[in-house]
Design a protein around this motif. Sequence first.
Motif, PDB file in Angstrom:
ATOM      1  N   VAL A 115      12.832  13.295   0.520  1.00 44.77           N
ATOM      2  CA  VAL A 115      11.948  14.399   0.895  1.00 44.77           C
ATOM      3  C   VAL A 115      11.029  13.973   2.033  1.00 44.77           C
ATOM      4  O   VAL A 115      10.800  14.740   2.972  1.00 44.77           O
ATOM      5  CB  VAL A 115      11.144  14.895  -0.329  1.00 44.77           C
ATOM      6  CG1 VAL A 115      10.005  15.797   0.083  1.00 44.77           C
ATOM      7  CG2 VAL A 115      12.055  15.615  -1.300  1.00 44.77           C
ATOM      8  N   VAL A 116      10.510  12.752   1.973  1.00 42.28           N
ATOM      9  CA  VAL A 116       9.639  12.267   3.059  1.00 42.28           C
ATOM     10  C   VAL A 116      10.428  12.183   4.368  1.00 42.28           C
ATOM     11  O   VAL A 116       9.940  12.593   5.427  1.00 42.28           O
ATOM     12  CB  VAL A 116       8.998  10.906   2.694  1.00 42.28           C
ATOM     13  CG1 VAL A 116       8.361  10.252   3.898  1.00 42.28           C
ATOM     14  CG2 VAL A 116       7.982  11.089   1.597  1.00 42.28           C
ATOM     15  N   MET A 117      11.655  11.674   4.288  1.00 42.73           N
ATOM     16  CA  MET A 117      12.476  11.599   5.497  1.00 42.73           C
ATOM     17  C   MET A 117      12.754  12.992   6.046  1.00 42.73           C
ATOM     18  O   MET A 117      12.615  13.239   7.251  1.00 42.73           O
ATOM     19  CB  MET A 117      13.793  10.882   5.214  1.00 42.73           C
ATOM     20  CG  MET A 117      14.652  10.756   6.460  1.00 42.73           C
ATOM     21  SD  MET A 117      16.229   9.953   6.185  1.00 42.73           S
ATOM     22  CE  MET A 117      17.095  11.173   5.246  1.00 42.73           C
ATOM     23  N   ALA A 118      13.139  13.926   5.183  1.00 46.71           N
ATOM     24  CA  ALA A 118      13.419  15.291   5.631  1.00 46.71           C
ATOM     25  C   ALA A 118      12.161  15.955   6.186  1.00 46.71           C
ATOM     26  O   ALA A 118      12.223  16.692   7.176  1.00 46.71           O
ATOM     27  CB  ALA A 118      14.001  16.102   4.480  1.00 46.71           C
ATOM     28  N   PHE A 119      11.004  15.691   5.569  1.00 48.02           N
ATOM     29  CA  PHE A 119       9.753  16.259   6.041  1.00 48.02           C
ATOM     30  C   PHE A 119       9.384  15.722   7.422  1.00 48.02           C
ATOM     31  O   PHE A 119       9.001  16.480   8.308  1.00 48.02           O
ATOM     32  CB  PHE A 119       8.631  15.979   5.043  1.00 48.02           C
ATOM     33  CG  PHE A 119       7.319  16.586   5.424  1.00 48.02           C
ATOM     34  CD1 PHE A 119       7.110  17.948   5.292  1.00 48.02           C
ATOM     35  CD2 PHE A 119       6.294  15.803   5.920  1.00 48.02           C
ATOM     36  CE1 PHE A 119       5.894  18.517   5.652  1.00 48.02           C
ATOM     37  CE2 PHE A 119       5.083  16.356   6.280  1.00 48.02           C
ATOM     38  CZ  PHE A 119       4.886  17.714   6.142  1.00 48.02           C
ATOM     39  N   LEU A 120       9.516  14.419   7.609  1.00 50.00           N
ATOM     40  CA  LEU A 120       9.192  13.837   8.914  1.00 50.00           C
ATOM     41  C   LEU A 120      10.158  14.303   9.994  1.00 50.00           C
ATOM     42  O   LEU A 120       9.757  14.545  11.134  1.00 50.00           O
ATOM     43  CB  LEU A 120       9.167  12.315   8.828  1.00 50.00           C
ATOM     44  CG  LEU A 120       7.965  11.745   8.063  1.00 50.00           C
ATOM     45  CD1 LEU A 120       8.128  10.254   7.845  1.00 50.00           C
ATOM     46  CD2 LEU A 120       6.676  12.042   8.792  1.00 50.00           C
ATOM     47  N   LEU A 121      11.423  14.446   9.637  1.00 49.00           N
ATOM     48  CA  LEU A 121      12.375  14.986  10.616  1.00 49.00           C
ATOM     49  C   LEU A 121      12.086  16.455  10.906  1.00 49.00           C
ATOM     50  O   LEU A 121      12.265  16.914  12.039  1.00 49.00           O
ATOM     51  CB  LEU A 121      13.803  14.783  10.124  1.00 49.00           C
ATOM     52  CG  LEU A 121      14.274  13.330  10.111  1.00 49.00           C
ATOM     53  CD1 LEU A 121      15.680  13.227   9.532  1.00 49.00           C
ATOM     54  CD2 LEU A 121      14.225  12.726  11.498  1.00 49.00           C
ATOM     55  N   GLY A 122      11.614  17.201   9.905  1.00 54.14           N
ATOM     56  CA  GLY A 122      11.205  18.581  10.135  1.00 54.14           C
ATOM     57  C   GLY A 122       9.994  18.666  11.051  1.00 54.14           C
ATOM     58  O   GLY A 122       9.923  19.534  11.922  1.00 54.14           O
ATOM     59  N   LEU A 123       9.033  17.754  10.853  1.00 51.79           N
ATOM     60  CA  LEU A 123       7.888  17.712  11.766  1.00 51.79           C
ATOM     61  C   LEU A 123       8.323  17.343  13.183  1.00 51.79           C
ATOM     62  O   LEU A 123       7.780  17.858  14.166  1.00 51.79           O
ATOM     63  CB  LEU A 123       6.847  16.710  11.260  1.00 51.79           C
ATOM     64  CG  LEU A 123       5.992  17.148  10.083  1.00 51.79           C
ATOM     65  CD1 LEU A 123       5.042  16.024   9.690  1.00 51.79           C
ATOM     66  CD2 LEU A 123       5.213  18.404  10.400  1.00 51.79           C
ATOM     67  N   THR A 124       9.311  16.450  13.283  1.00 48.70           N
ATOM     68  CA  THR A 124       9.844  16.086  14.593  1.00 48.70           C
ATOM     69  C   THR A 124      10.504  17.287  15.250  1.00 48.70           C
ATOM     70  O   THR A 124      10.336  17.524  16.454  1.00 48.70           O
ATOM     71  CB  THR A 124      10.855  14.936  14.448  1.00 48.70           C
ATOM     72  OG1 THR A 124      10.212  13.839  13.806  1.00 48.70           O
ATOM     73  CG2 THR A 124      11.394  14.492  15.783  1.00 48.70           C
ATOM     74  N   TRP A 125      11.248  18.039  14.470  1.00 50.02           N
ATOM     75  CA  TRP A 125      11.897  19.250  14.967  1.00 50.02           C
ATOM     76  C   TRP A 125      10.846  20.252  15.445  1.00 50.02           C
ATOM     77  O   TRP A 125      10.975  20.839  16.526  1.00 50.02           O
ATOM     78  CB  TRP A 125      12.748  19.823  13.858  1.00 50.02           C
ATOM     79  CG  TRP A 125      13.605  20.994  14.171  1.00 50.02           C
ATOM     80  CD1 TRP A 125      13.969  21.469  15.399  1.00 50.02           C
ATOM     81  CD2 TRP A 125      14.235  21.855  13.234  1.00 50.02           C
ATOM     82  NE1 TRP A 125      14.778  22.555  15.279  1.00 50.02           N
ATOM     83  CE2 TRP A 125      14.951  22.818  13.950  1.00 50.02           C
ATOM     84  CE3 TRP A 125      14.256  21.899  11.845  1.00 50.02           C
ATOM     85  CZ2 TRP A 125      15.688  23.823  13.334  1.00 50.02           C
ATOM     86  CZ3 TRP A 125      14.988  22.889  11.237  1.00 50.02           C
ATOM     87  CH2 TRP A 125      15.696  23.842  11.970  1.00 50.02           C
ATOM     88  N   LEU A 126       9.785  20.429  14.667  1.00 45.40           N
ATOM     89  CA  LEU A 126       8.712  21.341  15.046  1.00 45.40           C
ATOM     90  C   LEU A 126       8.017  20.861  16.322  1.00 45.40           C
ATOM     91  O   LEU A 126       7.735  21.655  17.222  1.00 45.40           O
ATOM     92  CB  LEU A 126       7.707  21.465  13.904  1.00 45.40           C
ATOM     93  CG  LEU A 126       6.523  22.392  14.144  1.00 45.40           C
ATOM     94  CD1 LEU A 126       6.992  23.830  14.303  1.00 45.40           C
ATOM     95  CD2 LEU A 126       5.537  22.278  12.996  1.00 45.40           C
TER      96      LEU A 126
END
Length: 163
Positions: A72-83
Amino acid sequence: MATVAGRSGLSVCAVRCSRRCLAARWGPESAKDAVEILWSPLRWLTCLGLFRGGMEWINPSPAVRLYLERGVVMAFLLGLTWLASRLTDLGMNRLRTALQARHRNFSTSVLPMLSRLTKLGVLLLATAAILNDWGYNATAIVAGLGIGGIALALALLGKEQVG
């Protein structure tokens, strides 16, 4: 079925509210583009938040929880990167339209490079944060890459002077 209808109603309400706020600042057409560009990463981050809340409700075993939290942390950080990447695109598009009339060469040559470098920097920061969350010493990795970059630059400089 009721939760799906409630979620879609909430989504429509959020889109309308964000369009109104952005339209007041940037104009209606830019607001529509901004909402369309930012909607996917924001939806991803919202779903991850709901999933994280569901993890607390389910209460998995400690071994499973460790891997789920890291994922979840990895997916969240990649989502923030995408944003951040999408926000960079929005900012560069607005800057490009503002500079197009007076500084055409700058807006066609330097801005794409600046956009790519910004996105690369955000991706590297996210990668370091993910590695740090997984227990690796991210500062040592970044320092090693910096020393390697300096060594490579000095080697190429020496090659140019000799050759």
